[in-house]
Motif scaffolding. Structure first.
Motif, mmCIF file in Angstrom:
data_model
loop_
_atom_site.group_PDB
_atom_site.id
_atom_site.type_symbol
_atom_site.label_atom_id
_atom_site.label_comp_id
_atom_site.label_asym_id
_atom_site.label_seq_id
_atom_site.Cartn_x
_atom_site.Cartn_y
_atom_site.Cartn_z
ATOM 1 N N ASP A 1 -11.545 -8.740 9.887
ATOM 2 C CA ASP A 1 -10.163 -8.845 10.358
ATOM 3 C C ASP A 1 -9.580 -10.209 9.990
ATOM 4 N N ALA A 2 -10.340 -11.273 10.225
ATOM 5 C CA ALA A 2 -9.855 -12.626 9.930
ATOM 6 C C ALA A 2 -9.666 -12.840 8.435
ATOM 7 N N ASP A 3 -10.589 -12.342 7.623
ATOM 8 C CA ASP A 3 -10.490 -12.531 6.174
ATOM 9 C C ASP A 3 -9.281 -11.795 5.603
ATOM 10 N N ILE A 4 -9.051 -10.577 6.068
ATOM 11 C CA ILE A 4 -7.898 -9.822 5.571
ATOM 12 C C ILE A 4 -6.606 -10.512 5.993
ATOM 13 N N ALA A 5 -6.537 -10.952 7.239
ATOM 14 C CA ALA A 5 -5.334 -11.649 7.717
ATOM 15 C C ALA A 5 -5.082 -12.911 6.905
ATOM 16 N N ALA A 6 -6.151 -13.626 6.566
ATOM 17 C CA ALA A 6 -5.994 -14.852 5.773
ATOM 18 C C ALA A 6 -5.438 -14.547 4.388
ATOM 19 N N ARG A 7 -5.887 -13.459 3.768
ATOM 20 C CA ARG A 7 -5.359 -13.081 2.465
ATOM 21 C C ARG A 7 -3.892 -12.683 2.564
ATOM 22 N N LEU A 8 -3.529 -11.999 3.634
ATOM 23 C CA LEU A 8 -2.132 -11.607 3.827
ATOM 24 C C LEU A 8 -1.242 -12.833 3.984
ATOM 25 N N ASP A 9 -1.775 -13.874 4.594
ATOM 26 C CA ASP A 9 -0.986 -15.098 4.810
ATOM 27 C C ASP A 9 -0.702 -15.851 3.521
ATOM 28 N N LEU A 10 -1.506 -15.615 2.488
ATOM 29 C CA LEU A 10 -1.363 -16.377 1.249
ATOM 30 C C LEU A 10 -0.266 -15.844 0.344
ATOM 31 N N HIS A 11 0.322 -14.704 0.704
ATOM 32 C CA HIS A 11 1.294 -14.064 -0.187
ATOM 33 C C HIS A 11 2.603 -13.832 0.530
ATOM 34 N N GLU A 12 3.701 -14.236 -0.103
ATOM 35 C CA GLU A 12 5.023 -14.088 0.492
ATOM 36 C C GLU A 12 5.683 -12.755 0.150
ATOM 37 N N GLY A 13 5.194 -12.073 -0.867
ATOM 38 C CA GLY A 13 5.830 -10.832 -1.287
ATOM 39 C C GLY A 13 5.121 -9.606 -0.750
ATOM 40 N N ALA A 14 5.534 -8.456 -1.276
ATOM 41 C CA ALA A 14 4.946 -7.187 -0.852
ATOM 42 C C ALA A 14 3.614 -6.956 -1.556
ATOM 43 N N TRP A 15 2.715 -6.252 -0.891
ATOM 44 C CA TRP A 15 1.428 -5.878 -1.469
ATOM 45 C C TRP A 15 1.538 -4.480 -2.056
ATOM 46 N N SER A 16 1.153 -4.327 -3.306
ATOM 47 C CA SER A 16 1.092 -2.983 -3.866
ATOM 48 C C SER A 16 -0.162 -2.291 -3.337
ATOM 49 N N ALA A 17 -0.154 -0.972 -3.366
ATOM 50 C CA ALA A 17 -1.259 -0.199 -2.797
ATOM 51 C C ALA A 17 -2.583 -0.531 -3.487
ATOM 52 N N GLU A 18 -2.549 -0.711 -4.818
ATOM 53 C CA GLU A 18 -3.778 -0.950 -5.565
ATOM 54 C C GLU A 18 -4.378 -2.321 -5.260
ATOM 55 N N ARG A 19 -3.550 -3.362 -5.212
ATOM 56 C CA ARG A 19 -4.068 -4.707 -4.934
ATOM 57 C C ARG A 19 -4.592 -4.784 -3.501
ATOM 58 N N LEU A 20 -3.903 -4.152 -2.579
ATOM 59 C CA LEU A 20 -4.366 -4.160 -1.190
ATOM 60 C C LEU A 20 -5.697 -3.420 -1.077
ATOM 61 N N ARG A 21 -5.789 -2.270 -1.720
ATOM 62 C CA ARG A 21 -7.034 -1.497 -1.711
ATOM 63 C C ARG A 21 -8.198 -2.334 -2.204
ATOM 64 N N ASP A 22 -8.013 -3.006 -3.350
ATOM 65 C CA ASP A 22 -9.103 -3.797 -3.920
ATOM 66 C C ASP A 22 -9.444 -4.984 -3.031
ATOM 67 N N MET A 23 -8.438 -5.606 -2.443
ATOM 68 C CA MET A 23 -8.686 -6.747 -1.575
ATOM 69 C C MET A 23 -9.498 -6.342 -0.352
ATOM 70 N N VAL A 24 -9.099 -5.274 0.319
ATOM 71 C CA VAL A 24 -9.795 -4.834 1.535
ATOM 72 C C VAL A 24 -11.203 -4.363 1.200
#
Length: 518
Positions: A156-179
């Motif tokens: 949970d903390a790692d995903i939240a930290a990655r979300l904090d690093l980006h100001e724009g929208a996440w595409s489905a593919e990049r989010l999938r790979d990140m998680v």
């Protein structure tokens, strides 16, 4: 009934509050000013409204979780084996209030509990508008593996930290790979176990549709699905250019032909049809379906257990990658050719472009960029980088290669065909650079000058060994074009193409100065 009856109609009869929403939800564009607002403000208004929907979704989840706590509680329900247990009774209130099915209402409650119990930090990012409700449902589903495990809070903390690093929208593919990357790093055994369960659940199903139609679907391994899809595409492409069927219609007919062993026919109706149709139930003999799998050498050799990647699918386990490498039809090609000398710092240096043409990247650089990007860098595109076009971010100057954008990795990226054409023939500009943390960052600039952030990460974070590969201009390259230009004096001070490239260079320079100020 514990109290007096309430009627929802008493709320429905009130005047809608939406015209008076705070500026946070509207991007400071009131309903009455939409016609007068400029284009950039309208885009900003849409983004603000999306963040507002994220906040409302977070609030809905909070309310649903509270309903569950109030009506079901934290203790196990003694009647939870019944069809109508406390959980179902709780969800029924939502289902009937919203006019949705019981299953969808129960899914909403389950997601609310997952955010409250397993992903509280991700829930805060939904509240703050850093991620959409649609993307949150993907995170919930893809982190189900760690539910109840000790590593759940870290995920949970790692995903939240990655979300904090980006100001724009996440595409489905990049989010999938990140998680998937984060989940795999914390609990690889669970990923392997789940893959086996998924393989055991493979099967075929049909679903009746209106108007005498039906949907036929099959669940199989990612590699088998891509091989099957490639075979269908190859057979569908056998029809001649005069066949009036759409691509999807031809693919549907090709699927039936392959499954039933019947002939696939071209339906052009012409006597001079040029279609070359293979034997019934087969694909063209010269067709080749390629699946691109990326894995580091130590994992391939069994010395490490790092995740791999299937182009067009996403992150896979080390075991899955080795299984694919062990197939009899697998061809293994190292990104760094055997015998390449290693630099003192542990890196490798390869030529960037062909000696005969400074515009064309070498095979090594071409593969490197596709591996690094994973998919098209245009946000929202589902196209694999291996099916996309390689594009020079800063335009290559064919008349003077030393002046224009060089054929080097940080100036190349993969774009799906429409995204490439949008830049080439439109007024869009993209910029790509290393930020202060060394992360390769892409931005897109609309024709009105609005800077939009690209996808937040690429596969360098999954395959850190990519950072040990360097590319340089081949020694002895004189920077001259492969084909000499016209020696006659131009009739314009600058060609239209040159003027367009110059304007784009100026736009990127302004963009860089803006970043330095910020």
């Amino acid at each position: 009934m514990s109290g007096p009856a309430w009627r929802l109609s008493s709320w429905w009869g009130e005047v809608s509050p939406w015209p008076d929403l705070p500026a946070f939800f509207t991007g400071r564009v009131d309903v009455g000013e939409i016609g007068e607002a400029d284009t950039n403000d309208l885009i900003g208004s849409l983004v603000s409204a999306q963040r507002g929907r994220s906040f409302l979704a977070w609030r809905d989840y909070r309310v649903a979780a509270e309903l569950h706590a109030r009506l079901v509680g934290t203790e196990s329900d003694p009647h939870d084996l019944l069809l109508v247990d406390g959980f179902a009774d709780c969800a029924a209130r939502i289902a009937i209030s919203f006019g949705i099915g019981q299953g969808k209402a129960e899914q909403m409650v389950r997601e609310a509990l997952a955010l409250r119990n397993r992903l509280p930090r991700v829930a805060e990012r939904l509240r703050d508008g850093r991620i959409s409700a649609e993307r949150v449902t993907s995170i919930i589903a893809r982190t189900d593996l760690v539910n109840g495990h000790d590593c759940a809070a870290e995920v949970d903390a790692d995903i939240a930290a990655r979300l904090d690093l980006h100001e724009g929208a996440w595409s489905a593919e990049r989010l999938r790979d990140m998680v998937d990357r984060i989940v795999y790093r914390h609990d690889p055994d669970a990923v392997r176990e789940r893959r086996q369960k998924a393989l055991d659940a493979r099967g075929v199903s049909t679903k009746p549709l209106p108007d005498g139609m039906a949907k036929f679907s099959a669940t199989m391994s990612a590699e088998d699905a891509r091989l099957s899809d490639g075979s269908v595409k190859a057979l569908a492409a056998c029809a001649c250019e005069h066949d009036q069927r759409t691509t999807q219609q031809r693919r549907s007919d090709a699927t039936f032909a392959l499954l039933t062993g019947t002939a696939f026919e071209c339906e052009c109706g012409r006597e001079d049809c040029t279609a070359q149709i293979p034997e019934p139930g087969t694909v063209p003999p010269d067709s080749k379906v390629i699946i691109h799998v990326v894995v580091d050498e130590s994992t391939l050799n069994g010395d490490a257990d790092n995740a791999g990647f299937i182009a067009g699918h996403g992150v896979i386990s080390d075991e899955h990658a080795r299984d694919l490498a062990g197939r009899p039809d697998a061809v293994i090609k190292p990104l760094v050719p055997k015998g390449t000398p290693q630099n003192p710092d542990g890196s490798f240096t390869l030529p960037a472009h062909l000696p005969s043409d400074p515009y064309r990247p070498t095979a090594a650089l071409d593969t490197f960029v596709r591996v690094r990007d994973g998919s098209s860098v245009v946000p929202g595109s589902e196209v694999s980088a291996f099916d996309a076009d390689l594009d020079h971010v800063e335009e290559f100057d064919h008349n003077d290669p030393s002046h224009g954008g060089q054929t080097l990795p940080d100036n190349l990226n993969a774009k799906h065909r429409f995204g490439h054409l949008l830049k080439t023939f439109g007024d869009w500009v993209d910029d790509q650079y290393r930020d202060r943390h060394g992360v390769l960052t892409t931005e897109f600039i609309t024709p009105e000058g609005l800077v939009l952030p690209g996808d937040p990460e690429n596969l360098e974070i999954l395959f850190p060994g990519l950072r040990r590969i360097r590319f340089k201009i081949p020694p002895g390259d004189d920077g001259q074009p492969a084909e000499p230009g016209n020696e006659e004096a131009p009739t314009r001070a600058m060609t239209r193409v040159a003027a367009k490239h110059a304007r784009r260079r100026q736009e990127r320079e302004r963009n860089r100065r803006r970043r330095e100020r910020d």
